[in-house]
Design a protein around this motif. Structure first.
Motif, PDB file in Angstrom:
ATOM      1  N   THR A  63       0.814  -1.222   0.000  1.00 21.09           N
ATOM      2  CA  THR A  63       0.000   0.000   0.000  1.00 21.09           C
ATOM      3  C   THR A  63       0.844   1.267   0.000  1.00 21.09           C
ATOM      4  O   THR A  63       0.295   2.366  -0.033  1.00 21.09           O
ATOM      5  CB  THR A  63      -0.922   0.022   1.230  1.00 21.09           C
ATOM      6  N   PRO A 264      -1.287  11.335  -2.631  1.00 23.92           N
ATOM      7  CA  PRO A 264      -2.124  12.320  -1.926  1.00 23.92           C
ATOM      8  C   PRO A 264      -2.834  13.330  -2.823  1.00 23.92           C
ATOM      9  O   PRO A 264      -3.851  13.896  -2.432  1.00 23.92           O
ATOM     10  CB  PRO A 264      -1.128  13.025  -0.996  1.00 23.92           C
ATOM     11  N   LYS A 265      -2.295  13.602  -4.028  1.00 24.19           N
ATOM     12  CA  LYS A 265      -2.897  14.633  -4.882  1.00 24.19           C
ATOM     13  C   LYS A 265      -4.025  14.113  -5.766  1.00 24.19           C
ATOM     14  O   LYS A 265      -4.593  14.864  -6.559  1.00 24.19           O
ATOM     15  CB  LYS A 265      -1.814  15.292  -5.753  1.00 24.19           C
ATOM     16  N   ALA A 267      -7.123  13.356  -5.222  1.00 23.81           N
ATOM     17  CA  ALA A 267      -8.409  14.058  -5.053  1.00 23.81           C
ATOM     18  C   ALA A 267      -8.399  15.408  -5.751  1.00 23.81           C
ATOM     19  O   ALA A 267      -9.408  15.827  -6.347  1.00 23.81           O
ATOM     20  CB  ALA A 267      -8.721  14.224  -3.568  1.00 23.81           C
ATOM     21  N   GLN A 268      -7.264  16.127  -5.693  1.00 28.38           N
ATOM     22  CA  GLN A 268      -7.167  17.416  -6.369  1.00 28.38           C
ATOM     23  C   GLN A 268      -7.279  17.264  -7.881  1.00 28.38           C
ATOM     24  O   GLN A 268      -7.827  18.132  -8.563  1.00 28.38           O
ATOM     25  CB  GLN A 268      -5.851  18.095  -6.013  1.00 28.38           C
ATOM     26  N   VAL A 289      -2.947   3.607  -3.051  1.00 29.52           N
ATOM     27  CA  VAL A 289      -4.226   3.743  -2.349  1.00 29.52           C
ATOM     28  C   VAL A 289      -4.532   5.229  -2.207  1.00 29.52           C
ATOM     29  O   VAL A 289      -3.766   5.979  -1.596  1.00 29.52           O
ATOM     30  CB  VAL A 289      -4.184   3.065  -0.965  1.00 29.52           C
ATOM     31  N   VAL A 290      -5.662   5.656  -2.795  1.00 28.55           N
ATOM     32  CA  VAL A 290      -5.978   7.083  -2.862  1.00 28.55           C
ATOM     33  C   VAL A 290      -7.362   7.361  -2.268  1.00 28.55           C
ATOM     34  O   VAL A 290      -8.170   6.453  -2.068  1.00 28.55           O
ATOM     35  CB  VAL A 290      -5.942   7.591  -4.318  1.00 28.55           C
ATOM     36  N   SER A 291      -7.627   8.646  -2.034  1.00 30.41           N
ATOM     37  CA  SER A 291      -8.929   9.089  -1.547  1.00 30.41           C
ATOM     38  C   SER A 291      -9.780   9.541  -2.734  1.00 30.41           C
ATOM     39  O   SER A 291      -9.400  10.452  -3.471  1.00 30.41           O
ATOM     40  CB  SER A 291      -8.753  10.250  -0.562  1.00 30.41           C
ATOM     41  N   LEU A 292     -10.912   8.887  -2.922  1.00 29.09           N
ATOM     42  CA  LEU A 292     -11.806   9.203  -4.034  1.00 29.09           C
ATOM     43  C   LEU A 292     -13.165   9.636  -3.499  1.00 29.09           C
ATOM     44  O   LEU A 292     -13.866   8.864  -2.842  1.00 29.09           O
ATOM     45  CB  LEU A 292     -11.975   7.978  -4.946  1.00 29.09           C
ATOM     46  N   ASP A 293     -13.521  10.882  -3.767  1.00 27.58           N
ATOM     47  CA  ASP A 293     -14.866  11.362  -3.470  1.00 27.58           C
ATOM     48  C   ASP A 293     -15.729  11.034  -4.691  1.00 27.58           C
ATOM     49  O   ASP A 293     -15.561  11.633  -5.763  1.00 27.58           O
ATOM     50  CB  ASP A 293     -14.839  12.872  -3.209  1.00 27.58           C
ATOM     51  N   ASP A 296     -17.179  13.724  -6.981  1.00 27.17           N
ATOM     52  CA  ASP A 296     -16.339  14.381  -7.984  1.00 27.17           C
ATOM     53  C   ASP A 296     -16.299  13.591  -9.280  1.00 27.17           C
ATOM     54  O   ASP A 296     -16.057  14.147 -10.355  1.00 27.17           O
ATOM     55  CB  ASP A 296     -14.913  14.546  -7.448  1.00 27.17           C
TER      56      ASP A 296
END
Length: 366
Positions: A63, A264-265, A267-268, A289-293, A296
């Motif tokens: 990860t 980390p980028k 989401a941007q 492993v990323v943060s996905l809203d 968006d």
């Protein structure tokens, strides 16, 4: 044939782990079978794929980003059943995804006209045809170019007529093939505004050139020390990688994001994509492993495009671009093959611009 003629020097990767898994040794010289050719390796590129395969980074158990994984693997190596492109990597394996070579022997059913031609190898092969996604990769599924000789299917070699050096041609297959495939899948066209992450690396710098060739405008992300080089390469706007993309570019400002960084980028990147925009990726060197809203993505009708298997037009197109002088190579440094560990260590420092290349002993005066 004498014993010496039956053997060659190669770097054998003995398993998942650190640089100690790279063993420079004498091994049997491959013999081409029907529909195959034997190449004398003139130069072989260094890229993330070979490092990730050695580390077993493709495993779902990993990860962290590539650098963090490399540091961990140096302490504790662990064989991974899903560490390669298509499951377990068949160690021991000769890696080397990028190959510029000379045809020195042909197998049955292969034309003699190929003899003594300088060629590039299409590393991503789709033996079941281009209407399915099945693929095999040189240096992941079978032996590659970190050797004096390599055998490959005759269908996967492409003669190239140009004045580029062997080292320059060796920068092309993986980096430019990956970049062109992403642009092809995302349908990048004249007038598109394209954001390229990791733009000073092999794939990123190729993507900048290839997007410009398609008539797009390019916003490139890199470190402060490499910004001028990207402007010289053709980037219209250059952004330092620590900048906030939304603050700098504004929401819904970008048509296509070409991203091999993730982390980390991520989401941007979705924030700056316009409605109907396309996000395309074939890597995640800053973290898988990323943060996905989800809002968006679906509220803006964004297309998320994953790219591994190369489409049929990609590699022939690259060869035509080379022969028409529409792109240029970026050789950062050249090493003898036996210095592969040093080359990969320097590669992981990410202080270079462009690509590293390895030269087998029979191709260089050491």
């Amino acid at each position: 044939m004498s014993d010496s003629e039956d053997r060659m020097m190669a770097v054998v990767t003995t398993g998942n782990g650190g640089y100690e898994k790279l063993v420079y040794s004498s091994v049997p010289k491959p013999v081409p079978g029907p529909n195959e050719v034997l190449l004398r390796v003139l130069a072989a590129g260094v890229n993330n794929t070979d490092i990730n395969t050695r580390l077993g980074w493709y495993s779902s158990s990993v990860t962290t980003d590539t650098s963090a994984t490399a540091n961990t693997q140096e302490v504790q190596a662990q064989q991974k059943a899903d560490g390669g492109w298509n499951g377990a990597t068949p160690f021991p394996l000769i890696q080397g995804t990028d190959c510029c070579g000379m045809v020195v022997q042909v197998g049955d059913n292969v034309t003699q006209d190929l003899m003594n031609q300088r060629v590039l190898v299409r590393a991503c092969m789709r033996p079941n045809g281009y209407d399915v996604m099945d693929m095999v990769w040189m240096a992941s599924n079978f032996d590659g170019a970190f050797a004096e000789y390599v055998k490959v299917p005759a269908t996967e070699i492409f003669p190239v007529s140009c004045d580029w050096s062997d080292e320059e041609l060796a920068t092309v297959p993986c980096a430019y093939g990956t970049a062109e495939n992403m642009l092809h899948r995302a349908g990048v066209a004249v007038g598109d505004l394209v954001l390229v992450t990791g733009a000073s690396g092999g794939v990123g710098s190729a993507a900048v050139q290839l997007a410009k060739r398609r008539g797009a405008k390019v916003v490139a992300i890199t470190s402060r020390g490499k910004m001028d080089q990207l402007r010289e390469l053709g980037a219209d706007v250059v952004i330092e990688r620590d900048e906030d993309l939304v603050m700098r570019l504004g929401e819904s400002s970008i048509d296509v994001v070409v991203d091999n960084v993730a982390g980390p980028k991520f989401a941007q990147m979705l924030k700056v994509l316009r409605r109907g925009g396309r996000y395309v990726s074939s890597g995640a060197i800053a973290g898988p492993v990323v943060s996905l809203d989800m809002r968006d993505m679906y509220l803006k009708d964004i297309s998320l495009i994953g790219c591994t298997a190369w489409d049929a037009p990609v590699f022939p197109n690259l060869v035509s671009y080379i022969e028409s002088n529409e792109i240029r190579p970026l050789v950062a440094k050249v090493f003898p093959l036996q210095q592969i560990a040093q080359a990969q260590q320097e590669f992981m420092e990410k202080a270079h611009f462009g690509n590293f290349v390895l030269i087998p002993a029979q191709s260089v005066d050491l």
